[in-house]
Enzyme design. Sequence first.
Site, short mmCIF file in Angstrom:
data_model
loop_
_atom_site.label_atom_id
_atom_site.label_comp_id
_atom_site.label_asym_id
_atom_site.label_seq_id
_atom_site.Cartn_x
_atom_site.Cartn_y
_atom_site.Cartn_z
N GLY A 129 -46.49 126.89 35.43
CA GLY A 129 -45.59 126.41 36.12
C GLY A 129 -44.14 127.40 35.73
N LYS B 20 -59.67 120.75 38.73
CA LYS B 20 -59.23 120.72 37.18
C LYS B 20 -59.44 119.14 36.78
CE LYS B 20 -55.11 123.67 37.53
NZ LYS B 20 -55.53 124.73 36.49
#
Length: 336
Positions: free
Chosen positions: A159, A87
């Site tokens: 998340g 990322k």
Amino acid sequence: MALDLEKLKFGTELIKRGFSSMTKGGVIMDVTTAEQAKIAEKAGAVAVMALERVPADIRAAGGVARMADPKKIREILDAVTIPVMAKVRIGHISEAYTLEKLGVDMLDESEVLTPADPFFHLYKKKLTVPVVSGARNLPEAVRRIFEGAAMVRTKGEAGTGNIIEAVRHIRKVNEEIAIVRRMTQDEIKTAAENIASSYFQLRNEASTDLFGQSGKVLYDDVYYGMSREKIVKGISDILRQIRKLNRLPVVNFAAGGVATPADGALMMELGADGVFVGSGIFKSPDPEKMAKSIVEAVENYKDYDVVARVSEGLQGMPGIDIESIPRDSRLQERGW
């Protein structure tokens, strides 16, 4: 006629999109250690995403989230034979080139990390490594493809262990593609002008700072040397490709909230080309079993006997109700 391999170099649009297509139908898993990467590979992941912390931990910790430690990325690269992704912060040119130099196979310009540039995403065509980008709707997807993204994914709400936002995003993209199919040439140009408008924010603000609201704004060089006209034309071309193909011209994966085998199967049923799983595996009580089960469910998403079997005895990660998260704290809101 012999194929000129010298002309078919790594880094061309053909190669970058081709590499991304090789992951179709598979599962890409977030990992934070070499050991987790080995578990993912053994479970059948088509690639792993190396990062410092899984999205659930990034969300809980707050603060600024950056690219992973290069040492950790090297350890993961050395541990597995499947592709390794990493990322990068939105618009962080130096992180992108650093990760490319480390030898990762693909970058994810990710809203899970703290954005670095308030105006622009990476101009991904300047990178030799392919890049995946998140999108909540077709305009976001088209902008990322215009910039050179070789793969698009839903943003979902990373998340949370809650699939609703990923479903929202893929349904919106599908619906907007259906609208594009019926567009006239004039409507495509109008849509392209609207989609392109976010590239002009910096120029508009700078002109207002200098001349006030009445000042004339020139759009001759607004994004990596490109004029307003060139950007609108490029976006129009992508919309015409979508109209012809009845889909995005790059692979479109699901991401953000996948926490169970059934979640993975659902996203495939809705038209995703594959699935990213972030916190859903290593935040579950039995990561190895969850990893294998999600892979099997995604590969056999139309066989609900398989989905039922692999779901037996599994417990997903703790989930978060999206409505309990203030809008300005939602990761999906990052990006432009």
